[in-house]
Design an enzyme around this catalytic site. Structure first.
Site, short mmCIF file in Angstrom:
data_model
loop_
_atom_site.label_atom_id
_atom_site.label_comp_id
_atom_site.label_asym_id
_atom_site.label_seq_id
_atom_site.Cartn_x
_atom_site.Cartn_y
_atom_site.Cartn_z
N HIS A 138 0.85 -1.15 0.00
CA HIS A 138 -0.03 -0.19 -0.19
C HIS A 138 0.77 1.28 -0.12
O HIS A 138 1.85 1.48 0.94
CB HIS A 138 -0.87 0.05 1.37
CG HIS A 138 -2.02 0.77 1.07
ND1 HIS A 138 -2.36 1.78 1.88
CD2 HIS A 138 -3.11 0.55 0.35
CE1 HIS A 138 -3.61 2.25 1.45
NE2 HIS A 138 -4.03 1.43 0.34
N LYS A 544 -15.47 6.42 -4.83
CA LYS A 544 -14.86 7.58 -5.55
C LYS A 544 -16.08 8.01 -6.46
O LYS A 544 -15.93 9.12 -7.17
CB LYS A 544 -13.59 7.05 -6.01
CG LYS A 544 -12.75 8.15 -6.56
CD LYS A 544 -11.51 7.88 -7.33
CE LYS A 544 -11.36 7.87 -8.56
NZ LYS A 544 -11.00 6.92 -9.65
#
Length: 877
Positions: A138, A544
């Site tokens: 990540h 999103k």
């Protein structure tokens, strides 16, 4: 309140004091005084002193460039140390009950008794327990491996200092060790100088297994076993495997050109090498322990008749097997072309001899010895296998379609991508049923196509146990799934891999049911999957795309309809959750999140991604990992034994309205506001983030596009830096207020009380609101945004204020997070250090944007602020 967390606060003070000494030694009195002044002003500003807030801003504006890096680093380190102290507090003996949930499993058992759940059902649910945590790299895990190892050691010191009978000599020695560790951290690079490669990321994942999970798994199973014994009268079967691990590091090639088939091959070899290495440590320890001479016939036979110490004889055979395995894998990793295979291929090669020793010790009256280190090793063999973690492969759907397109054009039968979905399915099922190969020998595919085929060949050469699932991102149709089955078949793969479509946008989530239905109607496909289907639900892209409220309902809906399809078709369904650490990416406290899922959605167990910085917070220390496993296990058992209510029709109807209104409100800003993208770029460090050597993958799928081409992670990460945290709340509060205005207040309150899905949504919003900071967001605007764009920021902050009122009103709460005092305290504690970092970041962005070529000094300081704010906000991306 203050007395409540006294032990935690005294640790924070002590670590802060030691860090102060280090700063004084490294940079002299002047810098130390500067840091202290800023810290005190920040504390006073937090308490509401407006004059000190102004002084803080002035102090930071007038810092000379050369002081920015040490000052920034100081606050970054304060935060890291506060996080360590807090993480330690949750497992320390001074921990308050409401924080540690001392025993999620025991409190579950008392709930089961109250609800008359039979012990037979409970025993069955425990046998079915299946938790698979998928470790993913990540970009926001900014903390380097070096730092993480130091953090583990600092924890050990805190644990020692807590012993009341520590002699003053031992106490001094431990404090000196702490001071050394803090100084070592200070004088190391906080930030990586180069981007990590996918191999670095995989090694980071293996380090988590070695430093934490290797200990945590047997500890968790031992605790669980004892609790089950006292509650059910029977413990866990010795070969139980309720927790196991997969990884995306080195397998996730979606949008990451650096993960190639050769990287995947190397990660698979490294993973086996690491497993052999860790088992070798275990076996060496057992050789020193198991010196007994009495054994049963089976062990004598395995040891060879003349062995005086039969257990050691067997263990030495295993030691030789592991050493040889390591040597061969090592040679392959270093590029030697060897025809021989590593001798350790199957789990049984370890399990059978060790289990024979275990049974023999029990039969010969030495059960107490068998149930020690030997049992721990047996449990590890089941959990980690010979591959340590199973590797998932992830690739985008269009890459598979491109292969078939290029192939069909070469064969002269048309262009696959232009065909209708029906024609594609007919072609794919035909080829899947056919005995002849599809790929012509003389075909020379283009580079990207060859890469996809080479990856399939790597899979074909490895055993089934090496892999978790083949995840198809941006999956939209049944042909997307069949295409992967065909490519694997053509590569000569001797088994059927779990091929898992990932539905991630709002539309794809809404279509998930019909895609899976269509697949289930294909007999050939039903034969392949042997009644087991995995589907992945994407959290970040849907949020999103449509905002959190709308995405949350679409995910719930998709799960519910998939559970129903699976029931109707008689297929076992595993839902795979692609959650991130943040609310904008589906993150919520694990226990609450699982209980807010639709009824029956955890029947097939839990498979969930754990990402970067969340791996460190939830799994980074053995005791913390054991707590996390307990929470997961109790939540899954509770969801399966005491399922949440089916939502009433009027709740559903209102959720549809909330979803629609919130999506419109969200898109109205993100897509509809002409000034939005320029405002976003100026008010957040989005452009600067691209330069950070964070993860191995680029921040954008398409370098020139607007918000939609941004990856979900930088999108959310940027907004959490300037403390407006926009994606995690925009649209939700407006929809709630709209429903109140339409007369639905009472219904909303009922949903809040009776429907875990809805109350969890609001709880997550409260946490986000608590982390937002309007004054800081306003300061970024004043310092960085051109005047004609500033009104948009003002409108967003006014909206945020209205939203907070709307949510508190429906919950009948006075203040945010009033039911979670520990969460509140934990945010407050870190804020003292996060605020100055925010001020510093705004200043650094201002200075770097003034020049064409910013100095390396300023760039480094900026990266440190980004890392520090990420650590302070806890769930960053």
């Amino acid at each position: 309140m203050n007395e409540k967390y006294a032990a935690l606060k005294s640790n924070v003070r002590m670590l802060g004091h030691l860090l102060g000494n280090t700063i004084r030694d490294a940079h002299g009195e002047e810098i130390f005084e500067k840091v202290e002044t800023i810290r005190k002003l920040s504390k006073s500003a937090q308490a509401g002193n407006q004059a000190d807030r102004e002084s803080l801003i002035e102090e930071i504006k007038h810092l000379p460039d050369e002081q920015l890096t040490p000052v920034t680093r100081a606050f970054n380190q304060f935060l890291n140390l506060t996080n360590i102290a807090e993480q330690y507090h949750t497992i320390s003996r001074h921990c308050e009950e409401h924080i540690c949930e001392p025993d999620a499993i025991n409190s579950l058992f008392s709930k089961l008794v109250q609800n008359d759940v039979s012990k037979l059902d409970t025993a069955q649910a425990v046998r079915d327990l299946n938790i698979e945590l998928v470790l993913t790299a990540h970009p926001t895990e900014i903390t380097r491996r070096t730092m993480i190892n130091k953090l583990v050691k600092i924890n050990e010191c805190l644990s020692k200092l807590e012993l009341s009978d520590l002699s003053s000599k031992e106490r001094k020695k431990t404090e000196r060790r702490l001071e050394q560790l803090i100084a070592q951290s200070w004088h190391s690079d906080v930030i990586r100088q180069q981007r990590p490669t996918p191999l670095d990321e995989a090694k980071w994942g293996f380090a988590v297994v070695e430093n934490s999970l290797w200990e945590a798994v047997p500890d968790f199973l031992r605790e669980m076993n004892d609790r089950l014994k006292s509650y059910l009268g029977e413990g866990l079967p010795i070969d139980a495997r309720p927790v196991h691990f997969s990884s995306w590091m080195g397998g996730d090639r979606d949008g990451n050109p650096f993960v190639t088939h050769s990287v995947t091959r190397e990660v698979l070899l490294l993973s086996r090498w690491k497993a052999a290495d860790l088992y070798l440590n275990d076996i060496n320890e057992l050789i020193s322990e198991l010196s007994m001479t009495v054994s049963n016939d089976q062990v004598r036979e395995l040891a060879g008749e003349d062995q005086h110490e039969p257990y050691r004889a067997i263990l030495k055979q295993l030691r030789a097997l592991l050493n040889e395995t390591k040597d061969i894998l090592d040679a392959k990793i270093h590029g030697q072309k060897l025809a021989v295979k590593a001798p350790l291929q199957k789990v049984e090669q370890l399990w059978d001899p060790l289990y024979a020793c275990y049974q023999s010790l029990h039969e010969c009256g030495m059960g107490v010895i068998a149930d020690g280190s030997l049992l721990d090793t047996l449990r590890r063999v089941k959990a980690f296998g010979v591959h340590l973690v199973r590797l998932d492969i992830r690739q985008e759907s269009t890459r598979h379609a491109d292969v078939l397109s290029e192939l069909t054009r070469y064969l002269g039968i048309g262009d696959y991508e232009q065909w209708s979905e029906q024609d594609k399915i007919a072609f794919l099922t035909n080829e899947l049923a056919s005995k002849r190969p599809l790929l012509p020998r003389d075909w020379e595919p283009s580079e990207p196509v060859k890469e996809v085929l080479d990856t399939c060949k790597i899979i074909a050469l490895q055993p089934r146990e090496a892999f978790g699932a083949y995840v198809i991102s941006m999956a939209r149709t049944a042909s997307d799934v069949l295409a992967v089955h065909l490519l694997l078949q053509e590569a000569g793969c001797p088994y059927r891999m779990d091929v898992c479509p990932l539905f991630e946008t709002l539309d794809d989530l809404n279509n998930a049911e019909s895609v899976i239905k269509q697949l289930m109607s294909i007999d050939l496909y039903r034969g392949f999957i042997q009644n087991h289907q995995m589907v992945m639900i994407g959290y970040s892209d849907s949020a999103k795309d449509a905002g959190v409220m709308s995405a949350g309902w679409a995910q719930y809906h998709a799960m519910e309809s998939l559970v129903k399809v699976a029931e109707d078709e008689g297929v076992e369904l595993t839902l795979f959750h692609g959650r991130g650490g943040t609310v904008g990416r589906g993150g919520a406290p694990a226990h609450a999140a699982l209980l807010s899922q639709p009824p029956k959605s955890l029947k097939g167990g839990l498979r969930v991604t754990e990402q970067g910085e969340m791996i460190r917070f939830k799994l980074g220390l053995p005791d913390v990992a054991v707590n996390s496993f307990n929470l997961y296990a109790s939540a899954i058992l509770e969801a399966n034994l005491l399922p949440p209510p089916e939502p009433k029709q009027e709740w559903r109807d209102l959720m549809e309205v909330l979803s629609e209104v919130s999506c419109e409100a969200y898109r109205g800003v993100v897509r509809g506001e002409p000034d939005f993208v320029p405002y976003f770029r100026q008010a957040t460090p989005e452009l600067e983030l691209g330069k950070l050597p964070l993860g191995s993958r680029p921040a954008k799928r398409n370098p020139n596009g607007g918000v939609e081409s941004l990856r979900a992670i930088p999108w959310i990460f940027s907004w959490s830096q300037n403390r407006l945290v926009l994606p995690a709340w925009l649209g939700a509060g407006e929809a709630i207020q709209y429903s109140v205005d339409k007369g639905h207040q009472a219904l909303l309150e009922e949903m809040c009380r009776e429907w875990p899905f809805f109350s969890t949504r609001l709880g997550m919003l409260e946490m986000v609101y608590t982390k937002c900071n309007m004054e800081i967001s306003r300061y970024y605007d004043q310092r960085l945004v051109e005047p004609q764009l500033q009104p948009l920021g003002d409108r967003l902050r006014e909206q945020l204020q209205r939203d907070i009122k709307s949510v508190l009103n429906v919950e009948n709460n006075e203040n945010l997070m009033q039911s979670d005092p520990w969460g509140q305290e934990s945010i407050r504690l870190r804020n003292i250090y996060v605020e100055p970092l925010n001020m510093l970041q705004a200043e650094l962005l201002y200075r770097t944007r003034q020049t064409e070529e910013a100095s390396a000094n300023l760039e480094e300081a900026l990266m440190v602020t980004i890392a520090g704010i990420a650590a302070g906000m806890r769930n960053t991306g």
